[in-house]
Design a protein around this motif. Sequence first.
Motif, mmCIF file in Angstrom:
data_model
loop_
_atom_site.group_PDB
_atom_site.id
_atom_site.type_symbol
_atom_site.label_atom_id
_atom_site.label_comp_id
_atom_site.label_asym_id
_atom_site.label_seq_id
_atom_site.Cartn_x
_atom_site.Cartn_y
_atom_site.Cartn_z
ATOM 1 N N ASN A 129 0.828 -1.219 0.000
ATOM 2 C CA ASN A 129 0.000 0.000 0.000
ATOM 3 C C ASN A 129 0.858 1.264 0.000
ATOM 4 O O ASN A 129 0.500 2.259 -0.610
ATOM 5 C CB ASN A 129 -0.952 0.014 1.202
ATOM 6 N N TYR A 159 -4.806 -4.872 -4.850
ATOM 7 C CA TYR A 159 -4.260 -3.599 -4.372
ATOM 8 C C TYR A 159 -4.565 -2.464 -5.353
ATOM 9 O O TYR A 159 -4.689 -1.312 -4.966
ATOM 10 C CB TYR A 159 -2.742 -3.696 -4.166
ATOM 11 N N HIS A 163 -8.467 -0.232 -4.966
ATOM 12 C CA HIS A 163 -7.976 0.997 -4.335
ATOM 13 C C HIS A 163 -8.964 2.146 -4.568
ATOM 14 O O HIS A 163 -9.359 2.405 -5.712
ATOM 15 C CB HIS A 163 -6.598 1.383 -4.902
#
Length: 191
Positions: A129, A159, A163
């Motif tokens: 992240n 991810y 997001h």
Amino acid sequence: MNLIDRLKHWKRKFKFNRQYRRGKWAKLGSDHESVRYQQINAFINEFQPKSILDLGCGDGILNRRMTYDEYDYFLGVDYAKESIKMAKAQDFPNAEFKTKDLLDFTPPQDFDTIIINEAFYYIHDSKKNKVISTIINHLKKDGKLIVSIFREGKGCWEYFKDHPNLKETNFKIVNSKAGTTFWKVGVYELA
Ligand SMILES: C[S@@+](CC[C@H](N)C(=O)[O-])C[C@H]1O[C@@H](n2cnc3c(N)ncnc32)[C@H](O)[C@@H]1O
């Protein structure tokens, strides 16, 4: 990252350096791999970026394969100093290469296109992240992020796909020439 993870991280970097020295990554120049670069090239040609950041650039393989040359600035970073040495030796126009670890790299400016090509799965889960935030913080308003991941990319795509600050605008699956394996290439912009 705990001590063991940091040790593993250091050992992998050491291994990459040894592999670049021994020519192991020359295989990325093979015909077999060409399809994913063709797809990345197709996206780059579509976006016509003036500035490009290549994260985990290796020895400059993307520059060798790139068909687009209208950029003013290309920055390639990789934590394997051997690969950066090889990239620098090729004297690509308007390009700079720096030895940097993505875990703590801060780009010196914002970019029109950021590419992370077959490097994201090496990032420790606890840092994924953080790396994505760095990308988001250095992507220009209308910029594009291009991500390539080998086969399924389990534990990686979410991810990007989930997001809140990224929006997927394209996603392709490309098969190797012999049809024996595949890569997924996604494009994202700021949501
Ligand atoms: C499979 S190679 C891909 C090279 C290149 N991007 C290509 O066109 O396929 C993965 C690269 O990621 C780099 N890499 C892995 N982890 C990294 C990190 N934490 N920081 C910077 N580079 C990293 C390696 O040194 C290696 O050059």
